[in-house]
Design a protein around this motif. Structure first.
Motif, PDB file in Angstrom:
ATOM      1  N   LYS A  40       6.874  11.893 -19.221  1.00 58.15           N
ATOM      2  CA  LYS A  40       7.576  13.074 -19.365  1.00 58.15           C
ATOM      3  C   LYS A  40       8.197  14.602 -19.023  1.00 58.15           C
ATOM      4  O   LYS A  40       9.330  14.623 -19.213  1.00 58.15           O
ATOM      5  CB  LYS A  40       6.550  13.601 -20.849  1.00 58.15           C
ATOM      6  CG  LYS A  40       6.864  14.497 -21.757  1.00 58.15           C
ATOM      7  CD  LYS A  40       6.074  15.087 -22.192  1.00 58.15           C
ATOM      8  CE  LYS A  40       6.584  16.539 -23.322  1.00 58.15           C
ATOM      9  NZ  LYS A  40       4.987  16.837 -23.913  1.00 58.15           N
ATOM     10  N   SER A  41       7.600  13.834 -17.790  1.00 60.80           N
ATOM     11  CA  SER A  41       8.164  14.643 -16.191  1.00 60.80           C
ATOM     12  C   SER A  41       9.439  14.272 -15.962  1.00 60.80           C
ATOM     13  O   SER A  41       9.970  15.082 -15.014  1.00 60.80           O
ATOM     14  CB  SER A  41       7.417  15.081 -15.405  1.00 60.80           C
ATOM     15  OG  SER A  41       6.226  15.445 -15.498  1.00 60.80           O
ATOM     16  N   GLY A  42       9.484  13.415 -16.248  1.00 57.94           N
ATOM     17  CA  GLY A  42      11.214  12.331 -15.745  1.00 57.94           C
ATOM     18  C   GLY A  42      11.184  10.986 -15.215  1.00 57.94           C
ATOM     19  O   GLY A  42      12.152  10.865 -14.058  1.00 57.94           O
ATOM     20  N   TYR A  43       9.507  10.521 -14.662  1.00 56.90           N
ATOM     21  CA  TYR A  43       8.968   9.138 -14.000  1.00 56.90           C
ATOM     22  C   TYR A  43       9.009   8.112 -14.728  1.00 56.90           C
ATOM     23  O   TYR A  43       8.212   8.324 -14.617  1.00 56.90           O
ATOM     24  CB  TYR A  43       8.260  10.470 -12.897  1.00 56.90           C
ATOM     25  CG  TYR A  43       8.179  11.542 -12.392  1.00 56.90           C
ATOM     26  CD1 TYR A  43       9.647  11.664 -11.444  1.00 56.90           C
ATOM     27  CD2 TYR A  43       7.237  12.511 -12.249  1.00 56.90           C
ATOM     28  CE1 TYR A  43       9.808  13.236 -10.894  1.00 56.90           C
ATOM     29  CE2 TYR A  43       7.227  13.753 -12.000  1.00 56.90           C
ATOM     30  CZ  TYR A  43       8.206  13.714 -11.297  1.00 56.90           C
ATOM     31  OH  TYR A  43       8.568  15.094 -10.804  1.00 56.90           O
ATOM     32  N   PRO A  44       9.959   7.721 -15.013  1.00 59.43           N
ATOM     33  CA  PRO A  44       9.688   5.599 -15.173  1.00 59.43           C
ATOM     34  C   PRO A  44       9.081   5.616 -14.458  1.00 59.43           C
ATOM     35  O   PRO A  44       9.045   4.890 -13.376  1.00 59.43           O
ATOM     36  CB  PRO A  44      11.273   5.755 -15.646  1.00 59.43           C
ATOM     37  CG  PRO A  44      11.888   6.365 -14.564  1.00 59.43           C
ATOM     38  CD  PRO A  44      11.403   7.880 -14.439  1.00 59.43           C
ATOM     39  N   ALA A  45       8.819   4.570 -15.150  1.00 66.83           N
ATOM     40  CA  ALA A  45       7.765   2.971 -14.891  1.00 66.83           C
ATOM     41  C   ALA A  45       9.173   2.096 -14.196  1.00 66.83           C
ATOM     42  O   ALA A  45      10.189   2.147 -15.286  1.00 66.83           O
ATOM     43  CB  ALA A  45       6.660   3.013 -15.188  1.00 66.83           C
ATOM     44  N   LEU A  46       9.035   1.518 -13.098  1.00 66.38           N
ATOM     45  CA  LEU A  46       9.667   0.509 -12.076  1.00 66.38           C
ATOM     46  C   LEU A  46       9.175  -0.546 -12.152  1.00 66.38           C
ATOM     47  O   LEU A  46       9.826  -1.309 -12.320  1.00 66.38           O
ATOM     48  CB  LEU A  46      10.275   0.753 -10.792  1.00 66.38           C
ATOM     49  CG  LEU A  46      11.263   2.391 -10.677  1.00 66.38           C
ATOM     50  CD1 LEU A  46      10.924   2.593  -8.840  1.00 66.38           C
ATOM     51  CD2 LEU A  46      12.208   2.207 -10.848  1.00 66.38           C
ATOM     52  N   GLN A  47       7.674  -1.065 -12.380  1.00 67.63           N
ATOM     53  CA  GLN A  47       7.141  -2.210 -11.763  1.00 67.63           C
ATOM     54  C   GLN A  47       5.550  -2.428 -12.188  1.00 67.63           C
ATOM     55  O   GLN A  47       4.678  -0.895 -11.879  1.00 67.63           O
ATOM     56  CB  GLN A  47       7.835  -2.604 -10.583  1.00 67.63           C
ATOM     57  CG  GLN A  47       6.316  -3.846 -10.427  1.00 67.63           C
ATOM     58  CD  GLN A  47       7.354  -4.558  -9.289  1.00 67.63           C
ATOM     59  OE1 GLN A  47       8.242  -4.594  -8.581  1.00 67.63           O
ATOM     60  NE2 GLN A  47       6.169  -5.377  -8.396  1.00 67.63           N
ATOM     61  N   THR A  48       5.117  -2.921 -13.361  1.00 68.85           N
ATOM     62  CA  THR A  48       4.173  -2.843 -13.693  1.00 68.85           C
ATOM     63  C   THR A  48       2.992  -4.597 -13.558  1.00 68.85           C
ATOM     64  O   THR A  48       3.947  -5.630 -13.090  1.00 68.85           O
ATOM     65  CB  THR A  48       3.491  -2.740 -15.269  1.00 68.85           C
ATOM     66  OG1 THR A  48       3.894  -3.411 -16.135  1.00 68.85           O
ATOM     67  CG2 THR A  48       3.879  -1.337 -14.851  1.00 68.85           C
ATOM     68  N   GLY A  49       1.748  -4.320 -12.820  1.00 69.53           N
ATOM     69  CA  GLY A  49       1.188  -5.581 -12.650  1.00 69.53           C
ATOM     70  C   GLY A  49      -0.091  -5.801 -13.316  1.00 69.53           C
ATOM     71  O   GLY A  49      -1.147  -4.713 -13.174  1.00 69.53           O
ATOM     72  N   GLU A  50      -1.164  -6.791 -12.857  1.00 75.37           N
ATOM     73  CA  GLU A  50      -2.751  -6.984 -12.752  1.00 75.37           C
ATOM     74  C   GLU A  50      -2.907  -7.115 -10.776  1.00 75.37           C
ATOM     75  O   GLU A  50      -1.576  -7.926  -9.947  1.00 75.37           O
ATOM     76  CB  GLU A  50      -2.841  -7.910 -13.051  1.00 75.37           C
ATOM     77  CG  GLU A  50      -2.690  -7.761 -15.457  1.00 75.37           C
ATOM     78  CD  GLU A  50      -3.217  -6.579 -15.310  1.00 75.37           C
ATOM     79  OE1 GLU A  50      -4.761  -6.729 -15.494  1.00 75.37           O
ATOM     80  OE2 GLU A  50      -2.751  -6.458 -16.369  1.00 75.37           O
ATOM     81  N   PHE A  51      -3.608  -6.926 -10.542  1.00 75.65           N
ATOM     82  CA  PHE A  51      -4.398  -6.768  -9.330  1.00 75.65           C
ATOM     83  C   PHE A  51      -4.502  -7.698  -9.016  1.00 75.65           C
ATOM     84  O   PHE A  51      -5.004  -9.252 -10.135  1.00 75.65           O
ATOM     85  CB  PHE A  51      -6.005  -6.222  -9.218  1.00 75.65           C
ATOM     86  CG  PHE A  51      -5.478  -4.749  -9.105  1.00 75.65           C
ATOM     87  CD1 PHE A  51      -3.876  -3.838  -9.028  1.00 75.65           C
ATOM     88  CD2 PHE A  51      -6.690  -4.212  -8.703  1.00 75.65           C
ATOM     89  CE1 PHE A  51      -4.167  -2.800  -8.927  1.00 75.65           C
ATOM     90  CE2 PHE A  51      -6.377  -2.373  -8.472  1.00 75.65           C
ATOM     91  CZ  PHE A  51      -5.537  -1.948  -9.009  1.00 75.65           C
ATOM     92  N   THR A  52      -4.232  -9.169  -8.413  1.00 76.90           N
ATOM     93  CA  THR A  52      -4.684 -10.602  -7.237  1.00 76.90           C
ATOM     94  C   THR A  52      -6.173 -10.381  -6.807  1.00 76.90           C
ATOM     95  O   THR A  52      -6.599 -11.944  -6.950  1.00 76.90           O
ATOM     96  CB  THR A  52      -3.553 -10.655  -6.508  1.00 76.90           C
ATOM     97  OG1 THR A  52      -3.433 -10.478  -5.306  1.00 76.90           O
ATOM     98  CG2 THR A  52      -2.291 -10.573  -8.027  1.00 76.90           C
ATOM     99  N   SER A  53      -6.274  -9.792  -6.337  1.00 77.70           N
ATOM    100  CA  SER A  53      -7.940  -9.843  -5.710  1.00 77.70           C
ATOM    101  C   SER A  53      -9.333  -8.957  -6.219  1.00 77.70           C
ATOM    102  O   SER A  53     -10.335  -9.303  -6.128  1.00 77.70           O
ATOM    103  CB  SER A  53      -7.375  -9.787  -3.927  1.00 77.70           C
ATOM    104  OG  SER A  53      -7.485  -8.066  -4.485  1.00 77.70           O
ATOM    105  N   SER A  54      -8.543  -8.624  -7.284  1.00 77.19           N
ATOM    106  CA  SER A  54     -10.352  -7.470  -8.312  1.00 77.19           C
ATOM    107  C   SER A  54      -9.342  -7.122  -9.905  1.00 77.19           C
ATOM    108  O   SER A  54      -8.147  -7.988  -9.646  1.00 77.19           O
ATOM    109  CB  SER A  54     -10.817  -6.270  -7.578  1.00 77.19           C
ATOM    110  OG  SER A  54      -8.720  -5.417  -7.145  1.00 77.19           O
ATOM    111  N   ASP A  55      -9.736  -7.131 -10.124  1.00 78.79           N
ATOM    112  CA  ASP A  55     -10.371  -6.398 -11.683  1.00 78.79           C
ATOM    113  C   ASP A  55      -9.415  -4.755 -12.132  1.00 78.79           C
ATOM    114  O   ASP A  55      -9.929  -3.844 -12.108  1.00 78.79           O
ATOM    115  CB  ASP A  55     -11.163  -6.931 -12.567  1.00 78.79           C
ATOM    116  CG  ASP A  55     -10.604  -6.889 -13.991  1.00 78.79           C
ATOM    117  OD1 ASP A  55      -9.794  -6.746 -14.419  1.00 78.79           O
ATOM    118  OD2 ASP A  55     -12.238  -6.259 -15.022  1.00 78.79           O
TER     119      ASP A  55
END
Length: 244
Positions: A40-55
């Motif tokens: 909403k502040s003008g900062y879109p998500a570029l990349q998302t993901g899950e951790f590989t070494s922990s939850d």
């Protein structure tokens, strides 16, 4: 981080910008709650993901225009350990005598604009703007030659590290050179040291030459920028406070 050849924000950064600091990260309680606020502040998500070494999970947010670097939000299932754990081998000591990164500094074109963005991000009041002191106090030497080293800057405290914003003036300096050569973004990380002359000599003997030296604007300390980019991918600044 060493990215593979697959598309991603790290691969893109390495290909387009080169080696260096890619983002700063914040632990958040819930990405699901916080991401809409950022968007909403003008900062879109570029990349998302899950951790590989922990939850847990992460998201890189496109804050480059305002904050001059990307911001990563981290959501961990368990609280992440933030306290320093000393090596088991007592003979292993930090090279500079300290393991604390004191500052992360960014060079910007518009100090007021960058400060406004960071203060909104951190939910704090705007700290005072500091102007470089007189040359008889600052005694700036850049690439072996005296210079006014004009600039204005601001220090923004966070629980773990101080963020420094620097807007260079027209006189020669490492900040002005960085802005003209690389654009806005991370310029250096800082360590507070004792016996700075010895630390400078040690780093020079290791192949890291001095870029710029000077005194604090108020004369209460001094600094030295060392060209450590070949190994550490960022300039390292040594800080020595006279009152300590």
């Amino acid at each position: 981080m060493e990215p593979d050849k697959n598309p991603g924000t790290m691969r893109e950064f390495l290909d387009e910008v080169g080696e260096g600091i890619h983002h700063i990260a914040f632990d958040v309680d819930s990405i699901q709650k916080r991401l809409p606020i950022m968007e909403k502040s003008g900062y879109p998500a570029l990349q998302t993901g899950e951790f590989t070494s922990s939850d847990g999970r992460y998201v890189y947010v496109d804050t480059l225009d305002d904050h001059k670097t990307l911001i990563e939000m981290l959501e961990s299932a368990e609280p992440r350990e933030t306290a320093w754990e000393r090596p088991e081998d007592a003979s292993v000591q930090p090279l500079l005598g300290t393991n604390k990164v004191e500052q992360l500094a960014l060079v910007v074109k518009d100090l007021d604009g960058a400060a406004k963005a960071y203060c909104k991000l951190l939910g704090i009041e705007k700290p005072p703007i500091i102007h470089s002191g007189s040359t008889d106090i600052t005694n700036v030497i850049y690439k072996g030659k005296p210079t006014e080293g004009k600039s204005k800057y601001m220090f923004i405290d966070t629980p773990f590290i101080q963020i420094e914003l620097i807007e260079p003036g027209e006189s020669p300096s490492t900040w002005k050179d960085h802005l003209e050569t690389n654009g806005e973004g991370v310029h250096h990380i800082s360590f507070v040291v004792k016996d700075m002359e010895a630390k400078m000599k040690m780093l020079e003997e290791m192949g890291y030459p001095v870029i710029q030296t000077g005194n604090f604007f108020n004369g209460k300390g001094r600094y030295a920028y060392m060209d450590t980019t070949s190994t550490y991918k960022v300039i390292i600044e040594l800080l020595e406070r006279f009152d300590e």
